[in-house]
Design a protein around this motif. Structure first.
Motif, PDB file in Angstrom:
ATOM      1  N   CYS A   1      -1.143  13.684   8.463  1.00 57.83           N
ATOM      2  CA  CYS A   1      -1.433  13.865   9.879  1.00 57.83           C
ATOM      3  C   CYS A   1      -1.265  15.347  10.197  1.00 57.83           C
ATOM      4  CB  CYS A   1      -0.508  13.019  10.750  1.00 57.83           C
ATOM      5  SG  CYS A   1      -0.882  13.170  12.505  1.00 57.83           S
ATOM      6  N   GLU A   2      -2.379  15.995  10.496  1.00 59.46           N
ATOM      7  CA  GLU A   2      -2.373  17.424  10.807  1.00 59.46           C
ATOM      8  C   GLU A   2      -1.679  17.680  12.141  1.00 59.46           C
ATOM      9  OE1 GLU A   2      -5.927  20.375  11.771  1.00 59.46           O
ATOM     10  OE2 GLU A   2      -6.120  19.487   9.770  1.00 59.46           O
ATOM     11  N   ILE A   3      -1.782  16.763  13.062  1.00 61.84           N
ATOM     12  CA  ILE A   3      -1.180  16.912  14.396  1.00 61.84           C
ATOM     13  C   ILE A   3       0.343  16.941  14.303  1.00 61.84           C
ATOM     14  CG2 ILE A   3      -0.920  15.782  16.641  1.00 61.84           C
ATOM     15  CD1 ILE A   3      -3.817  14.757  16.229  1.00 61.84           C
ATOM     16  N   CYS A   4       0.895  16.208  13.359  1.00 61.25           N
ATOM     17  CA  CYS A   4       2.355  16.160  13.177  1.00 61.25           C
ATOM     18  C   CYS A   4       2.868  17.299  12.294  1.00 61.25           C
ATOM     19  CB  CYS A   4       2.762  14.829  12.556  1.00 61.25           C
ATOM     20  SG  CYS A   4       2.422  13.414  13.593  1.00 61.25           S
TER      21      CYS A   4
ATOM     22  N   PHE B   1       1.974   4.722   8.627  1.00 60.05           N
ATOM     23  CA  PHE B   1       0.986   5.614   9.227  1.00 60.05           C
ATOM     24  C   PHE B   1       0.586   5.114  10.617  1.00 60.05           C
ATOM     25  CE2 PHE B   1      -3.581   6.687   9.758  1.00 60.05           C
ATOM     26  CZ  PHE B   1      -3.433   8.048   9.897  1.00 60.05           C
ATOM     27  N   GLU B   2       0.314   3.825  10.740  1.00 58.81           N
ATOM     28  CA  GLU B   2      -0.078   3.259  12.030  1.00 58.81           C
ATOM     29  C   GLU B   2       1.060   3.360  13.045  1.00 58.81           C
ATOM     30  OE1 GLU B   2      -3.030   2.066  13.000  1.00 58.81           O
ATOM     31  OE2 GLU B   2      -3.938   2.440  11.049  1.00 58.81           O
TER      32      GLU B   2
ATOM     33  N   ASN C   1       1.154  18.435   9.354  1.00 58.14           N
ATOM     34  CA  ASN C   1       0.821  18.034   7.984  1.00 58.14           C
ATOM     35  C   ASN C   1       1.881  17.122   7.374  1.00 58.14           C
ATOM     36  OD1 ASN C   1      -1.678  19.282   7.856  1.00 58.14           O
ATOM     37  ND2 ASN C   1      -0.770  21.232   7.242  1.00 58.14           N
ATOM     38  N   GLU C   2       2.419  16.248   8.197  1.00 58.77           N
ATOM     39  CA  GLU C   2       3.390  15.245   7.737  1.00 58.77           C
ATOM     40  C   GLU C   2       2.662  14.185   6.913  1.00 58.77           C
ATOM     41  OE1 GLU C   2       7.243  13.779   7.454  1.00 58.77           O
ATOM     42  OE2 GLU C   2       6.645  15.546   8.567  1.00 58.77           O
ATOM     43  N   SER C   3       3.301  13.737   5.848  1.00 57.51           N
ATOM     44  CA  SER C   3       2.716  12.733   4.971  1.00 57.51           C
ATOM     45  C   SER C   3       3.417  11.397   5.201  1.00 57.51           C
ATOM     46  CB  SER C   3       2.887  13.169   3.515  1.00 57.51           C
ATOM     47  OG  SER C   3       2.407  12.186   2.656  1.00 57.51           O
ATOM     48  N   TYR C   4       2.624  10.334   5.380  1.00 54.98           N
ATOM     49  CA  TYR C   4       3.172   8.998   5.617  1.00 54.98           C
ATOM     50  C   TYR C   4       2.774   8.099   4.462  1.00 54.98           C
ATOM     51  CZ  TYR C   4       4.103  10.802  10.207  1.00 54.98           C
ATOM     52  OH  TYR C   4       4.577  11.568  11.244  1.00 54.98           O
TER      53      TYR C   4
ATOM     54  N   GLY D   1       0.807  -1.220   0.000  1.00 54.05           N
ATOM     55  CA  GLY D   1       0.000   0.000   0.000  1.00 54.05           C
ATOM     56  C   GLY D   1       0.834   1.261   0.000  1.00 54.05           C
ATOM     57  N   LEU D   2       2.040   1.197  -0.541  1.00 48.87           N
ATOM     58  CA  LEU D   2       2.915   2.358  -0.548  1.00 48.87           C
ATOM     59  C   LEU D   2       2.487   3.414  -1.559  1.00 48.87           C
ATOM     60  CD1 LEU D   2       6.343   0.557  -0.162  1.00 48.87           C
ATOM     61  CD2 LEU D   2       4.946   1.602   1.605  1.00 48.87           C
ATOM     62  N   ASN D   3       1.449   3.098  -2.352  1.00 52.88           N
ATOM     63  CA  ASN D   3       0.935   4.078  -3.303  1.00 52.88           C
ATOM     64  C   ASN D   3      -0.061   5.024  -2.632  1.00 52.88           C
ATOM     65  OD1 ASN D   3      -0.710   1.840  -2.992  1.00 52.88           O
ATOM     66  ND2 ASN D   3      -1.647   2.041  -4.997  1.00 52.88           N
ATOM     67  N   HIS D   4      -0.398   4.773  -1.363  1.00 46.37           N
ATOM     68  CA  HIS D   4      -1.325   5.632  -0.611  1.00 46.37           C
ATOM     69  C   HIS D   4      -0.542   6.494   0.363  1.00 46.37           C
ATOM     70  CE1 HIS D   4      -4.811   3.530  -2.134  1.00 46.37           C
ATOM     71  NE2 HIS D   4      -4.230   2.378  -1.824  1.00 46.37           N
ATOM     72  N   PHE D   5      -0.912   7.774   0.412  1.00 45.36           N
ATOM     73  CA  PHE D   5      -0.294   8.714   1.339  1.00 45.36           C
ATOM     74  C   PHE D   5      -1.323   9.114   2.389  1.00 45.36           C
ATOM     75  CE2 PHE D   5       2.318   9.106  -2.407  1.00 45.36           C
ATOM     76  CZ  PHE D   5       3.591   9.184  -1.882  1.00 45.36           C
ATOM     77  N   TYR D   6      -0.902   9.173   3.647  1.00 46.53           N
ATOM     78  CA  TYR D   6      -1.771   9.551   4.751  1.00 46.53           C
ATOM     79  C   TYR D   6      -1.202  10.802   5.401  1.00 46.53           C
ATOM     80  CZ  TYR D   6      -3.499   4.819   4.160  1.00 46.53           C
ATOM     81  OH  TYR D   6      -4.035   3.670   3.638  1.00 46.53           O
TER      82      TYR D   6
END
Length: 167
Positions: free
Chosen positions: A74-77, A88-89, A79-82, A67-72
């Protein structure tokens, strides 16, 4: 049976010598610099697949499987993208996410696992605080007393009956 040293050398190192001859014809000197040049050339990676431990792109099927084609996001971090669900988990237990939660004045507990928006985290924290305040022990309501006959009474009713002298 006598074998000439040149024939023995050609038999043992034939493919290596042929490779050197090919390189000499290609660049003129056949030195080891051509190997370094091949390593420095950019790797063909049109789909932007991440590189593996060997410096080459991982297979596309593995890229899709994890699933490395999906980016998640996190606004708390900040706006870091995982990239990928696993990363992400895993980030919820990392210092950057914990620091972001601390800056918001919210403890980084399991309740907030999966919450990435600041507004959602604050709303959940308010709900948790109200539900936790209801669960706190209140001595006037929750404390129970037993009279001499074995009757169980709340603290307030026991004190009222004791004042009236009915116990």
């Amino acid at each position: 049976l006598v074998v000439a040293p040149q024939e023995l050398e050609e038999e043992l190192y034939g493919s290596y010598l042929a490779e050197i001859e090919r390189k000499k014809a290609k660049d003129g000197n056949g030195s080891e610099e051509s190997d370094e040049e091949e390593e420095d050339t950019p790797i063909y990676n049109p789909k932007g697949v991440p590189l593996g431990w060997d410096g080459k792109p991982i297979p596309y099927w593995l890229f899709k499987l994890h699933g490395l084609n999906h980016f998640y996001l996190c606004e708390i971090c900040g706006n870091e993208s995982y990239r990928g669900r696993r990363n992400f988990e895993k980030h919820f237990a990392e210092a950057k996410h914990a620091y972001g939660m601390k800056c918001l004045g919210i403890p980084n507990t399991k309740h907030f696992h999966g919450v990435t928006k600041i507004e959602d985290a604050q709303e959940l924290w308010r709900k948790l605080q109200t539900s936790l305040s209801k669960e706190n022990f209140d001595g006037a309501k929750d404390e129970e007393y037993e009279d001499s006959h074995g009757n169980v009474l709340s603290r307030t009713s026991y004190e009222d009956l004791a004042r009236q002298g009915l116990l």
